[in-house]
Design an enzyme around this catalytic site. Sequence first.
Site, PDB file in Angstrom:
ATOM      1  N   ASP A 209       0.832  -1.201   0.000  1.00  0.00           N
ATOM      2  CA  ASP A 209       0.000   0.000   0.000  1.00  0.00           C
ATOM      3  C   ASP A 209       0.878   1.268   0.000  1.00  0.00           C
ATOM      4  O   ASP A 209       1.867   1.332   0.737  1.00  0.00           O
ATOM      5  CB  ASP A 209      -0.873  -0.021   1.259  1.00  0.00           C
ATOM      6  CG  ASP A 209      -1.923   1.065   1.271  1.00  0.00           C
ATOM      7  OD1 ASP A 209      -2.764   1.073   0.363  1.00  0.00           O
ATOM      8  OD2 ASP A 209      -1.903   1.899   2.199  1.00  0.00           O
ATOM      9  N   GLU A 259      14.733 -15.200   0.551  1.00  0.00           N
ATOM     10  CA  GLU A 259      15.229 -16.231   1.471  1.00  0.00           C
ATOM     11  C   GLU A 259      14.402 -17.513   1.378  1.00  0.00           C
ATOM     12  O   GLU A 259      14.846 -18.572   1.797  1.00  0.00           O
ATOM     13  CB  GLU A 259      15.124 -15.732   2.923  1.00  0.00           C
ATOM     14  CG  GLU A 259      16.177 -14.760   3.332  1.00  0.00           C
ATOM     15  CD  GLU A 259      15.885 -14.219   4.736  1.00  0.00           C
ATOM     16  OE1 GLU A 259      15.146 -14.865   5.512  1.00  0.00           O
ATOM     17  OE2 GLU A 259      16.400 -13.124   5.022  1.00  0.00           O
TER      18      GLU A 259
HETATM   19  C1  NOJ Z   1      -4.439   2.963  -0.905  1.00  0.00           C
HETATM   20  C2  NOJ Z   1      -5.566   2.035  -0.624  1.00  0.00           C
HETATM   21  O1  NOJ Z   1      -5.845   1.264  -1.752  1.00  0.00           O
HETATM   22  C3  NOJ Z   1      -6.720   2.908  -0.201  1.00  0.00           C
HETATM   23  O2  NOJ Z   1      -7.928   2.196  -0.147  1.00  0.00           O
HETATM   24  C4  NOJ Z   1      -6.360   3.531   1.126  1.00  0.00           C
HETATM   25  O3  NOJ Z   1      -7.361   4.455   1.498  1.00  0.00           O
HETATM   26  C5  NOJ Z   1      -5.026   4.271   1.059  1.00  0.00           C
HETATM   27  N1  NOJ Z   1      -4.020   3.568   0.315  1.00  0.00           N
HETATM   28  C6  NOJ Z   1      -4.493   4.532   2.432  1.00  0.00           C
HETATM   29  O4  NOJ Z   1      -4.044   3.343   3.016  1.00  0.00           O
END
Ligand code: NOJ
Length: 561
Positions: A209, A259
């Site tokens: 993310d 690993e």
């Molecule tokens: C990207 C994620 O896909 C989204 O849903 C989220 O709100 C933001 N990152 C923050 O984590």
Amino acid sequence: MTEALRWWRSAIVYQIYIRSFADGNGDGIGDIAGLRNRLPYLRRLGVDALWINPWYRSPMRDGGYDVADFRAIDPSFGTLSEAEALIRESHELGLRVLLDLVPNHLSDQHARFLQALSAGPGSPARAWFIFRDGRGQAGAEPPNDWRSNFGGPAWTRVTERDGRPGQWYLHLFAPEQPDLDWTNPRVRNEFSETMRFWFELGVDGFRIDVAHGLAKAEGLPDVGGIVWPPVAGAWVEHPHWDRDEVHEIYREWRALADEYEDPRVFVAEAWVHDSERLARYVRADELHAAFNFDFLLAPWEAEAMRRSIEATLRSHAAVDAVPTWVLSNHDTVREVSRYAREPDPAHPGPLLKLDDVLALPADPALGLRRARAAALLMLALPGGAYIYQGEELGLPEVEDLPDEALQDPGWELSGHSERGRDGCRVPIPWSGTAAPFGFSPRDTNAEPWLPQPAAWRELTVAAQDAEEGSTLELYRRALAIRREHPALGDGELTWLPAPAGALAFTREPGFACIVNMSADDPVPIPRGAVPLIASDPLTHDHRVPPDTAVWVTTAREESRK
Ligand code: NOJ
Ligand code: CA
């Protein structure tokens, strides 16, 4: 490394937004039990792997992207032993499992943040996060001008233990999502341990993310007049997006993934808009793949698509990585609804958020037709691809959710000026003629956590199953062909000449894809080619009408047989 161990170079990964996929216990919220029941559906669809959006313990202020404990399952989704069973059962069906790692921030309810609050300024506990004194008189102004992605300042001031207003902490997203400080070795270590925890349970990898957001410029300088995303072609240094320092983190992670005997993989969510910059995330000693959002954002226009595809192929080949194609996800307007709109020359720019499309006139039938053609285009391109749940049913965005149903934090944080992303997160319709359309078990009266439109009775899995011409059958057949055909997946592409408004390319051995995006006259297929599958019927003499794509076997393979 053997080809089998490089599975991700050709993989089709199905994205499970778990809250909205299938509800097993009848409370109107999707969960692991529901997902386990539906694994045979995914197997039959023909995908290679699942990516499950965050399922960790969370107050759900941002759909689980506010993690309170990375090593526990949120009770609304189930238990850790159910998660283990899911991983095992997926593997038995030949499906790999990717989870979602959220390294940029934690929940404000995470023990680390609670400790940081009570430990006070200058403590090691605060050093996990980005706490600073404010500017201006008595520190009453935020430390800099950074803005939260959801609207408002990216800083929130805390009350110290003595009851006085104190330091500020950084949150690039909601105030309930404090950013971590990745220069702190303890933070790094904690995440490595979390990854190991899940790898030991058999998880095959992670989607990362906000992969472009972990590193912040030293001294946290103001953004000032820097425009982000940068104007095409002009990369700019930004104090918190796509900084060069992030790559050092990914080198460390790659070493960890390597690993394992069956190496674990990473896919980056990096909104960097420039394919050379994107390719840096997938250099040989970094992440394995990165979503190609440029393709997602490209309008339904042959030249623009071709430019996007070419730039991606070129930049990825330069670092020996494969592209990862994607048409939508839980953050973007569903492609059926995007392609239903013609871009408005008065307001150029991509159609990404609901508010971008709402003002434009829509032709839903055209949107679906184009989305089906886009699916065949995407699945024919070199590399891997992601399918967002419901895409295979041709689900549109739900554009008219009532205000009181909206749950995306952006709705409140923007002061009700942005409706947010709930419209692409509405629970999947499985069967039946009325809500909840089989999303919850039949004998429960649970209301799905977001209301489903009545019109979805036509789009349920049951309604499309074995139905000639349905979008579900189009996906199933395309995926089956892709699995068998030696030309598809990883490899190369050669463009064929095509009339304006159309795209055509070959893949060897013996395959071609032709997409008519806007040429008025139906486009001929290569001489001697035999259609394998088309997104909508071809003309009687096998030409490709507007907004249609076709896969063909080319003469060369025919003559070899
Ligand atoms: C990207 C994620 O896909 C989204 O849903 C989220 O709100 C933001 N990152 C923050 O984590
Ligand atoms: Ca449930």
